[in-house]
Design an enzyme around this catalytic site. Structure first.
Site, PDB file in Angstrom:
ATOM      1  NE  ARG A 114      -3.075   0.785  -0.717  1.00 46.51           N
ATOM      2  CZ  ARG A 114      -3.308   0.881  -2.004  1.00 46.51           C
ATOM      3  NH1 ARG A 114      -2.879   1.939  -2.686  1.00 46.51           N
ATOM      4  NH2 ARG A 114      -3.949  -0.060  -2.655  1.00 46.51           N
ATOM      5  CE  LYS A 149      -2.968  27.725  -4.586  1.00 42.58           C
ATOM      6  NZ  LYS A 149      -4.190  28.020  -5.363  1.00 42.58           N
ATOM      7  CE  LYS A 181       0.322  34.946  -4.030  1.00 44.37           C
ATOM      8  NZ  LYS A 181       0.306  34.616  -5.466  1.00 44.37           N
ATOM      9  CD  GLU A 211      -0.874  37.758  -7.371  1.00 49.46           C
ATOM     10  OE1 GLU A 211      -0.963  36.515  -7.378  1.00 49.46           O
ATOM     11  OE2 GLU A 211      -1.341  38.469  -6.460  1.00 49.46           O
ATOM     12  CG  ASP A 232      -3.781  36.042 -10.163  1.00 51.36           C
ATOM     13  OD1 ASP A 232      -3.637  34.836 -10.407  1.00 51.36           O
ATOM     14  OD2 ASP A 232      -4.489  36.474  -9.243  1.00 51.36           O
TER      15      ASP A 232
END
Length: 294
Positions: A114, A149, A181, A211, A232
């Site tokens: 597994r 992410k 950002k 950004e 973006d």
């Protein structure tokens, strides 16, 4: 006169991840699965002297990634297990195709199954999805990249799977590149202050990306020394205008809601990079099984 076409540079083989990097990840997964008493099901049912031969086989089409982690899981459980590799990471496989054959003590094969498949199915899912998007932008200059992410503890192996699928990597962490950002800009008090502070704080080897959400922001950013701009959530027409406005002065990266269906039109704008978080954050694993060979 017929135009001469220069063939593309041959692609370098996929470099494997160092064993010293993947061993702690695989070991931690095995320890989680083995708990406090080991595999009580297998130990109760399978005699210790029984041997078996099994194959890791694809049950659907895809791109292989994570084979080294899968094989390490088997070896850590029982070093007597041997493997014959049929399809290396980065290979395209068809349903029913064997990826590797393993032979050794049956207990070890069943106990590690597994954990081995968890790594192999998940990472192959990332590689497969990446390859799909790479194919969608073929013929353009755009490269497919990941972002941060990633699942906790799995960043290195997930980003490796991106490379196995023909993609490239964005920054690996907060310490290897500046990405300014919207919240950074808000706290700093504006674009000029954010860029100037970033440039003053980092060394000459560190790139600075910022950004932007609008063409007006982009025009302001281009007054300063930046290496890349993240455009973006722009549609194809706005993105085309943004790429023209940059005019080669910085690397252009498009991000936000990009899918295999939309990637081609966005790549056709001339943008350099298309970045997608779902490739690592929420991708579907592909189906790979461990089949007993009689």
């Amino acid at each position: 006169m017929e135009r001469e076409v220069t063939p593309p540079e041959p692609k370098l083989p996929l470099a494997p991840l160092p064993s010293v990097l993947i061993e702690p990840i695989v070991r931690a997964a095995l320890l989680e699965d083995l708990g406090r008493a080991g595999d009580i099901t297998t130990d109760a049912i399978v005699p210790s002297d029984v041997r078996a031969k099994v194959t890791l086989a694809a049950r659907e089409a895809g791109v292989v990634a994570g084979l080294d982690l899968a094989l390490m899981a088997f070896r850590l459980v029982d070093p007597a297990i041997t493997a014959s590799i049929r399809r290396v990471d980065g290979s395209h496989v068809s349903p029913g195709e064997a990826i590797a054959t393993l032979e050794g003590p049956a207990r070890g094969l069943l106990t590690a199954e597994r954990v081995a498949l968890n790594f192999l199915c998940h990472m192959s899912g990332i590689a497969t999805a990446t390859a799909e998007v790479v194919e969608a932008v073929r013929g353009t200059k755009a490269r497919i990249v990941d972002i941060r992410k990633t699942l906790p503890g799995l960043r290195a192996v997930q980003k490796y799977a991106i490379r196995a699928g023909g993609g490239a990597n964005h920054r690996f962490g907060l310490d290897d590149g500046v990405l300014i950002k919207d919240n950074h800009i808000a706290v700093a008090g504006g674009i000029p202050a954010a860029i100037e502070r970033a440039r003053a704080a980092v060394g000459h080897m560190v790139k600075v990306e910022i950004e932007v959400d609008t063409l007006e922001q982009l025009a302001e950013v281009l007054r300063f020394d930046i290496d890349a701009v993240l455009l973006d959530n722009m549609g194809p027409e706005e993105l085309r205008r943004a790429v023209a406005l940059v005019d080669g002065r910085a690397i252009t990266e498009a991000s936000g809601g990009i899918t295999p269906a939309t990637a081609g039109a966005l790549a056709a704008t001339g943008v350099d990079l298309l970045s997608m978080g779902w490739l690592t954050q929420s991708v579907r694993a592909i189906d790979i099984g461990l089949d007993h060979i009689a």
